[in-house]
Motif scaffolding. Sequence first.
Motif, short mmCIF file in Angstrom:
data_model
loop_
_atom_site.label_atom_id
_atom_site.label_comp_id
_atom_site.label_asym_id
_atom_site.label_seq_id
_atom_site.Cartn_x
_atom_site.Cartn_y
_atom_site.Cartn_z
N LEU A 184 0.82 -1.20 0.00
CA LEU A 184 0.00 0.00 0.00
C LEU A 184 0.86 1.25 0.00
O LEU A 184 1.94 1.28 0.58
N ALA A 185 0.32 2.30 -0.61
CA ALA A 185 0.98 3.60 -0.54
C ALA A 185 0.83 4.12 0.88
O ALA A 185 -0.18 3.86 1.54
N PRO A 186 1.83 4.85 1.38
CA PRO A 186 1.69 5.40 2.74
C PRO A 186 0.53 6.39 2.79
O PRO A 186 0.25 7.08 1.82
N PRO A 187 -0.16 6.43 3.93
CA PRO A 187 -1.27 7.37 4.05
C PRO A 187 -0.74 8.80 4.09
O PRO A 187 0.39 9.04 4.51
N PRO A 188 -1.55 9.76 3.67
CA PRO A 188 -1.09 11.16 3.76
C PRO A 188 -0.95 11.56 5.21
O PRO A 188 -1.67 11.10 6.08
N VAL A 189 0.04 12.41 5.47
CA VAL A 189 0.28 12.89 6.83
C VAL A 189 -0.69 14.04 7.08
O VAL A 189 -0.73 15.00 6.30
N PRO A 190 -1.50 13.96 8.15
CA PRO A 190 -2.42 15.08 8.44
C PRO A 190 -1.64 16.37 8.65
O PRO A 190 -0.53 16.37 9.18
N GLU A 191 -2.25 17.48 8.23
CA GLU A 191 -1.56 18.78 8.30
C GLU A 191 -1.08 19.10 9.70
O GLU A 191 0.05 19.56 9.88
N GLN A 192 -1.88 18.82 10.73
CA GLN A 192 -1.47 19.16 12.09
C GLN A 192 -0.30 18.32 12.57
O GLN A 192 0.39 18.70 13.51
#
Length: 179
Positions: free
Chosen positions: A162-170
């Motif tokens: 799987l592609a890594p999940p996006p890092v939340p902005e905070q």
Amino acid sequence: MADPPVTIRVADERDVTALAKLRRAWLEERTGEPVDDPGFEATFAQWWRVEQPRRTFWLAEVGSERSGWTAVGSINVVEIVHMPRPGARGGRIGHVGNAFVLASFADRGLPGQLLAAVIEHSRVRRYRRLLLAPTAASTPFYLRQGFVPAGNSLLVLDPSTLAPPPVPEQARPPAERPR
């Protein structure tokens, strides 16, 4: 000449070296050649320390008190404790794994004796079921012992695909946040 006596017993920390040797023998019997991994025994011992609290191992040994005992097979079961829910208590199941008997001893009933120890353990621990993922070659043995196919209800995922999940902005450092 009679076969030497066999014992089946729960393994403990004194047996880590014997279990590692059996694990190495398992691979060497399957590949037909020695495996060059000088650090394996230390890696196995480290794994044992992590797994030991939730995993029970059994050893099959031949020999006697006088001549000494030689490990010729092993099996283990991982205890999985289900989370309780309102109105129902969690139960336990056992995942049987890593069953192996040296080829020269496999026809002496040791696989069945090792599995019998696991089954008795599951009764004492009140497991709701035992499960395992047998090899194609071992499936007939387990079917003869009373295991039944579990159907097609299991799914598997390899997280590395799987592609890594996006890092939340905070969670991003301030310098990396969009402005």
